[in-house]
Design an enzyme around this catalytic site. Structure first.
Site, PDB file in Angstrom:
ATOM      1  N   ARG A   1      -4.899  14.661 -27.318  1.00 18.66           N
ATOM      2  CA  ARG A   1      -3.193  13.221 -26.952  1.00 18.66           C
ATOM      3  C   ARG A   1      -2.256  14.321 -27.769  1.00 18.66           C
ATOM      4  O   ARG A   1      -0.925  14.419 -28.436  1.00 18.66           O
ATOM      5  CB  ARG A   1      -3.449  11.671 -27.684  1.00 18.66           C
ATOM      6  CG  ARG A   1      -4.547  11.550 -26.776  1.00 18.66           C
ATOM      7  CD  ARG A   1      -4.126   9.536 -26.828  1.00 18.66           C
ATOM      8  NE  ARG A   1      -5.260   9.223 -25.994  1.00 18.66           N
ATOM      9  CZ  ARG A   1      -5.127   7.209 -26.361  1.00 18.66           C
ATOM     10  NH1 ARG A   1      -4.714   6.718 -26.752  1.00 18.66           N
ATOM     11  NH2 ARG A   1      -6.422   7.140 -25.103  1.00 18.66           N
TER      12      ARG A   1
ATOM     13  N   HIS B   1     -16.247   1.894 -29.919  1.00 15.05           N
ATOM     14  CA  HIS B   1     -15.883   0.957 -28.579  1.00 15.05           C
ATOM     15  C   HIS B   1     -14.632   1.690 -28.607  1.00 15.05           C
ATOM     16  O   HIS B   1     -14.150   2.053 -26.812  1.00 15.05           O
ATOM     17  CB  HIS B   1     -15.612   0.100 -28.187  1.00 15.05           C
ATOM     18  CG  HIS B   1     -14.697  -0.546 -27.571  1.00 15.05           C
ATOM     19  ND1 HIS B   1     -13.080  -1.303 -27.282  1.00 15.05           N
ATOM     20  CD2 HIS B   1     -15.310  -1.755 -26.199  1.00 15.05           C
ATOM     21  CE1 HIS B   1     -12.715  -1.256 -26.126  1.00 15.05           C
ATOM     22  NE2 HIS B   1     -14.154  -1.443 -25.374  1.00 15.05           N
ATOM     23  N   ASN B   2     -13.429   2.123 -29.301  1.00 10.81           N
ATOM     24  CA  ASN B   2     -12.553   2.506 -28.521  1.00 10.81           C
ATOM     25  C   ASN B   2     -12.261   3.904 -28.650  1.00 10.81           C
ATOM     26  O   ASN B   2     -11.702   4.503 -28.221  1.00 10.81           O
ATOM     27  CB  ASN B   2     -11.146   1.947 -29.574  1.00 10.81           C
ATOM     28  CG  ASN B   2     -10.298   0.517 -30.004  1.00 10.81           C
ATOM     29  OD1 ASN B   2     -11.551  -0.195 -29.352  1.00 10.81           O
ATOM     30  ND2 ASN B   2      -9.451   0.811 -30.302  1.00 10.81           N
TER      31      ASN B   2
ATOM     32  N   ASN C   1       0.999 -20.406 -37.573  1.00  7.94           N
ATOM     33  CA  ASN C   1       1.625 -18.798 -37.899  1.00  7.94           C
ATOM     34  C   ASN C   1       2.730 -19.160 -39.230  1.00  7.94           C
ATOM     35  O   ASN C   1       2.987 -20.262 -39.753  1.00  7.94           O
ATOM     36  CB  ASN C   1       2.120 -18.656 -36.304  1.00  7.94           C
ATOM     37  CG  ASN C   1       2.862 -17.469 -36.399  1.00  7.94           C
ATOM     38  OD1 ASN C   1       2.175 -16.381 -36.288  1.00  7.94           O
ATOM     39  ND2 ASN C   1       4.242 -17.146 -36.139  1.00  7.94           N
TER      40      ASN C   1
ATOM     41  N   LYS D   1      -2.659   4.778 -31.171  1.00  2.00           N
ATOM     42  CA  LYS D   1      -2.503   3.336 -32.693  1.00  2.00           C
ATOM     43  C   LYS D   1      -3.799   3.660 -33.607  1.00  2.00           C
ATOM     44  O   LYS D   1      -2.965   3.365 -34.829  1.00  2.00           O
ATOM     45  CB  LYS D   1      -3.171   1.480 -31.790  1.00  2.00           C
ATOM     46  CG  LYS D   1      -1.084   1.882 -30.854  1.00  2.00           C
ATOM     47  CD  LYS D   1      -1.428   0.164 -31.297  1.00  2.00           C
ATOM     48  CE  LYS D   1      -2.212  -0.386 -30.249  1.00  2.00           C
ATOM     49  NZ  LYS D   1      -2.223  -1.890 -30.204  1.00  2.00           N
TER      50      LYS D   1
ATOM     51  N   ASN E   1      -8.113  -5.652 -35.570  1.00  5.89           N
ATOM     52  CA  ASN E   1      -8.210  -4.400 -35.375  1.00  5.89           C
ATOM     53  C   ASN E   1      -8.123  -3.896 -36.803  1.00  5.89           C
ATOM     54  O   ASN E   1      -7.526  -2.930 -37.302  1.00  5.89           O
ATOM     55  CB  ASN E   1      -7.985  -3.188 -34.719  1.00  5.89           C
ATOM     56  CG  ASN E   1      -8.110  -3.697 -32.896  1.00  5.89           C
ATOM     57  OD1 ASN E   1      -9.448  -3.881 -32.699  1.00  5.89           O
ATOM     58  ND2 ASN E   1      -7.177  -3.435 -32.229  1.00  5.89           N
TER      59      ASN E   1
ATOM     60  N   VAL F   1      -3.948 -11.331 -37.467  1.00  2.93           N
ATOM     61  CA  VAL F   1      -2.625 -10.860 -37.442  1.00  2.93           C
ATOM     62  C   VAL F   1      -2.364  -9.390 -37.808  1.00  2.93           C
ATOM     63  O   VAL F   1      -3.824  -8.701 -37.883  1.00  2.93           O
ATOM     64  CB  VAL F   1      -1.913 -11.785 -39.015  1.00  2.93           C
ATOM     65  CG1 VAL F   1      -1.814 -13.456 -38.850  1.00  2.93           C
ATOM     66  CG2 VAL F   1      -2.956 -10.648 -40.128  1.00  2.93           C
TER      67      VAL F   1
ATOM     68  N   LEU G   1       0.089 -15.940 -34.287  1.00  5.84           N
ATOM     69  CA  LEU G   1       0.147 -16.434 -32.784  1.00  5.84           C
ATOM     70  C   LEU G   1       1.100 -16.064 -32.268  1.00  5.84           C
ATOM     71  O   LEU G   1       1.882 -16.110 -31.284  1.00  5.84           O
ATOM     72  CB  LEU G   1       0.493 -18.141 -33.019  1.00  5.84           C
ATOM     73  CG  LEU G   1      -0.583 -19.126 -33.519  1.00  5.84           C
ATOM     74  CD1 LEU G   1       0.222 -20.551 -33.854  1.00  5.84           C
ATOM     75  CD2 LEU G   1      -1.813 -18.866 -32.831  1.00  5.84           C
TER      76      LEU G   1
HETATM   77  P1  NDP Z   1       0.652  -7.885 -33.875  1.00 10.46           P
HETATM   78  O1  NDP Z   1      -0.400  -7.167 -34.173  1.00 10.46           O
HETATM   79  O2  NDP Z   1       1.395  -8.122 -33.260  1.00 10.46           O
HETATM   80  O3  NDP Z   1       0.718  -9.137 -34.848  1.00 10.46           O
HETATM   81  C1  NDP Z   1       2.322 -10.095 -34.735  1.00 10.46           C
HETATM   82  C2  NDP Z   1       1.219 -11.301 -36.070  1.00 10.46           C
HETATM   83  O4  NDP Z   1       1.217 -11.114 -37.419  1.00 10.46           O
HETATM   84  C3  NDP Z   1       2.892 -12.457 -35.970  1.00 10.46           C
HETATM   85  O5  NDP Z   1       1.693 -13.649 -35.859  1.00 10.46           O
HETATM   86  C4  NDP Z   1       3.109 -12.395 -37.166  1.00 10.46           C
HETATM   87  O6  NDP Z   1       3.556 -13.394 -37.534  1.00 10.46           O
HETATM   88  C5  NDP Z   1       1.466 -11.883 -38.581  1.00 10.46           C
HETATM   89  N1  NDP Z   1       2.295 -11.207 -39.271  1.00 10.46           N
HETATM   90  C6  NDP Z   1       2.420 -10.187 -39.488  1.00 10.46           C
HETATM   91  N2  NDP Z   1       2.721  -9.720 -40.381  1.00 10.46           N
HETATM   92  C7  NDP Z   1       2.300 -11.793 -41.719  1.00 10.46           C
HETATM   93  C8  NDP Z   1       2.626 -11.131 -42.747  1.00 10.46           C
HETATM   94  N3  NDP Z   1       2.413 -10.721 -43.893  1.00 10.46           N
HETATM   95  N4  NDP Z   1       1.965 -12.817 -43.446  1.00 10.46           N
HETATM   96  C9  NDP Z   1       1.432 -13.337 -42.057  1.00 10.46           C
HETATM   97  N5  NDP Z   1       1.740 -12.763 -41.381  1.00 10.46           N
HETATM   98  C10 NDP Z   1       1.725 -11.900 -40.481  1.00 10.46           C
HETATM   99  O7  NDP Z   1      -0.043  -9.071 -33.275  1.00 10.46           O
HETATM  100  P2  NDP Z   1      -1.419  -8.849 -32.375  1.00 10.46           P
HETATM  101  O8  NDP Z   1      -1.120 -11.059 -31.118  1.00 10.46           O
HETATM  102  O9  NDP Z   1      -0.175  -7.711 -31.263  1.00 10.46           O
HETATM  103  O10 NDP Z   1      -2.808  -8.858 -32.766  1.00 10.46           O
HETATM  104  C11 NDP Z   1      -3.094  -9.583 -33.842  1.00 10.46           C
HETATM  105  C12 NDP Z   1      -4.450  -8.469 -33.881  1.00 10.46           C
HETATM  106  O11 NDP Z   1      -4.776  -8.167 -32.835  1.00 10.46           O
HETATM  107  C13 NDP Z   1      -3.825  -7.368 -35.001  1.00 10.46           C
HETATM  108  O12 NDP Z   1      -4.711  -7.281 -35.438  1.00 10.46           O
HETATM  109  C14 NDP Z   1      -4.396  -5.663 -33.930  1.00 10.46           C
HETATM  110  O13 NDP Z   1      -4.435  -4.601 -33.867  1.00 10.46           O
HETATM  111  C15 NDP Z   1      -5.062  -6.491 -32.084  1.00 10.46           C
HETATM  112  N6  NDP Z   1      -5.982  -6.608 -31.325  1.00 10.46           N
HETATM  113  C16 NDP Z   1      -4.016  -6.720 -31.000  1.00 10.46           C
HETATM  114  C17 NDP Z   1      -4.426  -5.778 -28.977  1.00 10.46           C
HETATM  115  C18 NDP Z   1      -4.218  -6.080 -28.279  1.00 10.46           C
HETATM  116  O14 NDP Z   1      -3.363  -6.127 -27.067  1.00 10.46           O
HETATM  117  N7  NDP Z   1      -2.629  -6.391 -28.766  1.00 10.46           N
HETATM  118  C19 NDP Z   1      -6.214  -5.944 -28.439  1.00 10.46           C
HETATM  119  C20 NDP Z   1      -7.499  -6.295 -29.417  1.00 10.46           C
HETATM  120  C21 NDP Z   1      -7.283  -6.486 -30.388  1.00 10.46           C
HETATM  121  P3  NDP Z   1       5.219 -13.940 -37.243  1.00 10.46           P
HETATM  122  O15 NDP Z   1       4.373 -14.455 -36.151  1.00 10.46           O
HETATM  123  O16 NDP Z   1       5.703 -14.509 -38.934  1.00 10.46           O
HETATM  124  O17 NDP Z   1       5.811 -12.659 -37.799  1.00 10.46           O
END
Ligand code: NDP
Length: 477
Positions: free
Chosen positions: A287, A185-186, A32, A260, A102, A74, A10
């Site tokens: 880049r 797409h990316n 979460n 990224k 991703n 996550v 989350l």
């Molecule tokens: P992050 O990539 O920053 O990930 C954070 C989340 O992952 C938190 O909920 C964290 O839990 C959890 N997490 C990390 N390690 C673990 C683990 N070992 N076990 C369980 N949970 C874990 O979050 P985003 O929301 O930015 O992105 C989520 C996904 O979406 C990623 O794969 C990203 O590449 C993709 N994405 C992101 C976009 C963006 O604009 N940000 C756009 C499109 C896709 P905790 O709170 O407990 O630390």
């Protein structure tokens, strides 16, 4: 009451996806790793719909109706495997694990195969549009089995962006197809951004315009065939003034572009597939070049010689010409990206409908653009199209653009302005249209040093020439 769908993870993306489901009337189980985020979500946004917060994975799974739909949002890589390992043992046959992060498509293929053996559906799903998209309607690219899409698709379509009432979500194809398409797409996004940056650079250095003036040019272009989200935000960025210094915002930003990794993945996959995505590759390398501060400093210190761009040095209407070059180069970049999707589809038997990809990118994602309508129409007319460049709309556009395109590339070269996107797109175009390529000479070189053989234009078979002594020693094989 049980939840129709659950979201674990989350952070910003997962939270917004969960809210999007809830706002559409679905009951959403939320979980979460650390409970704090779950609590915060329900406290801040609980009034938006029905959430079932769960502290443990067991509680979370128990709160879901069957077949269970568990969206994982996550950090990609190890964390995704950790979450799969935690949840898979708690799920039952027919349940779905949906990875909306991703992920690399090869990881998705691996995970899908492993979970299929355990009777679970693993749905690698591309989600584009960043946090705003996740909340208000992203473009969604789900892979996985057809069967899983029947149970999951309607929910995803519900929360996706819509164009004329049609969802920007479609079943892309089996296993890693969704994540592959999201990756390309990316990659296309990288190419598009690079081309726009080159257009700006030319208008600034050769046109002699200020960022604010160029913002207006982009605003105008946004009303025409280039109309797109990226052109629109470019105008916004260029018109921005830095509050602290009063300078144009773009002049106070360090000129080193970061990444990224999905652009790099696209190019790596293209190399393996043998598809020339030169536009995407040039944008990833541009880049990398920008970020190579030490090399750039060494070059600056050595004073590498070359012209300094002179304002007004362009034989033609610069603004109109750059618009043409930008449009033509953009067509090439998309043509290459779609060719890559088709190549992977053939390689992995994904049976991806390219027109449907253009359709679901029309809103909710970063590369949303008017001209995706024409890509969709091109593939609808002819699904087996070899390249977008031979579709009538694009053929007309490129033939109308090409004098201007060549003038722009020539000006960039003469004025010493790097325009790798424009130049490589034109080189690709000329490569496609050449009746003879110097590849024949390369085959000769290969035969000379490695006896790699060559084919002849006048008869079938493969041949090797005995090079060492006299000419005309030809051996058929
Ligand atoms: P992050 O990539 O920053 O990930 C954070 C989340 O992952 C938190 O909920 C964290 O839990 C959890 N997490 C990390 N390690 C673990 C683990 N070992 N076990 C369980 N949970 C874990 O979050 P985003 O929301 O930015 O992105 C989520 C996904 O979406 C990623 O794969 C990203 O590449 C993709 N994405 C992101 C976009 C963006 O604009 N940000 C756009 C499109 C896709 P905790 O709170 O407990 O630390």
């Amino acid at each position: 009451e049980k939840a129709q769908i659950g979201v674990t993870g989350l952070a910003v993306m997962g939270r917004n996806l969960a809210r999007n489901f809830a706002r559409h009337g679905h009951t959403v189980a939320v979980h979460n790793r650390s409970y704090g985020r779950t609590k915060e979500l329900v406290e801040e946004f609980g009034s938006e719909g029905k959430f079932i917060p769960a502290e443990t994975a067991e509680e979370f799974v128990a709160s879901l109706e069957r077949p269970r739909r568990v969206v994982i949002m996550v950090k990609a890589g190890g964390p995704t495997d950790a979450v799969i390992d935690e949840f898979a043992p708690l799920l039952e046959e027919g349940d779905m694990l949906i990875d909306a992060g991703n992920a690399h498509y090869l990881d998705t293929r691996r995970r899908e195969a492993a979970l299929r053996e355990r009777g679970l559906h693993f749905v690698g799903t591309g989600v584009s549009g960043g946090e705003e998209g996740a909340l208000h309607g992203p473009s969604i690219m789900p892979g996985g089995s057809k069967e899983s899409y029947e149970a999951l698709g309607p929910l995803l379509e519900d929360i996706s962006a819509k164009v004329d009432g049609e969802p920007c979500c479609v079943h892309v194809g089996p296993d890693g197809a969704g994540h592959f398409v999201k990756m390309v797409h990316n990659g296309i996004e990288y190419a598009d951004m690079q081309l726009i940056a080159e257009a700006y650079d030319l208008l600034r250095q050769v046109g002699g315009h200020s960022p604010a003036e160029i913002a207006d040019v982009f605003k105008g272009w946004n009303e025409g065939r280039l109309g797109s989200y990226l052109i629109e935000i470019t105008a916004e960025v260029l018109k921005q003034t830095d509050a602290a210094t009063g300078k144009p915002f773009v002049d106070i930003v360090v000129d080193e572009a970061e990444q990224k990794g999905t652009g790099r993945w696209t190019v790596q996959a293209a190399l393996d597939l043998g598809v020339p995505v030169s536009g995407i590759a040039e944008s990833v390398f541009a880049r990398a070049l920008s970020g190579g501060a030490d090399v750039r400093k060494a070059a600056a210190d050595a004073g590498l010689p070359g012209p300094s761009a002179a304002a007004g040095a362009h034989a033609g209407d610069l603004q109109a010409d750059v618009e043409q070059a930008l449009f033509a180069s953009k067509i090439v970049a998309y043509a290459q990206g779609f060719q890559q999707i088709q190549a992977a589809s053939a390689e992995y038997n994904w049976e991806i409908d390219p027109g449907a990809m253009a359709k679901i990118w029309r809103d909710g994602c970063i590369i949303r653009a008017k001209f995706l309508d024409f890509i969709k129409q091109a593939y609808d007319k002819q699904p087996s199209l070899q390249t977008l460049l031979v579709d009538q709309y694009f053929l007309d556009a490129v033939s109308g653009a090409q004098d201007a395109w060549r003038r722009v590339v020539a000006t960039a070269a003469q004025q010493g302005i790097p325009a790798p996107g424009f130049a490589s797109a034109l080189a690709y175009y000329d490569g496609l249209r050449a009746s003879r390529l110097p590849a024949a000479l390369i085959q000769g070189q290969r035969d000379f040093f490695g006896a790699h053989t060559y084919r002849r234009t006048d008869k079938p078979g493969s041949f090797h020439t005995l090079w060492a002594t006299d000419d005309r020693n030809e051996v058929g094989a």
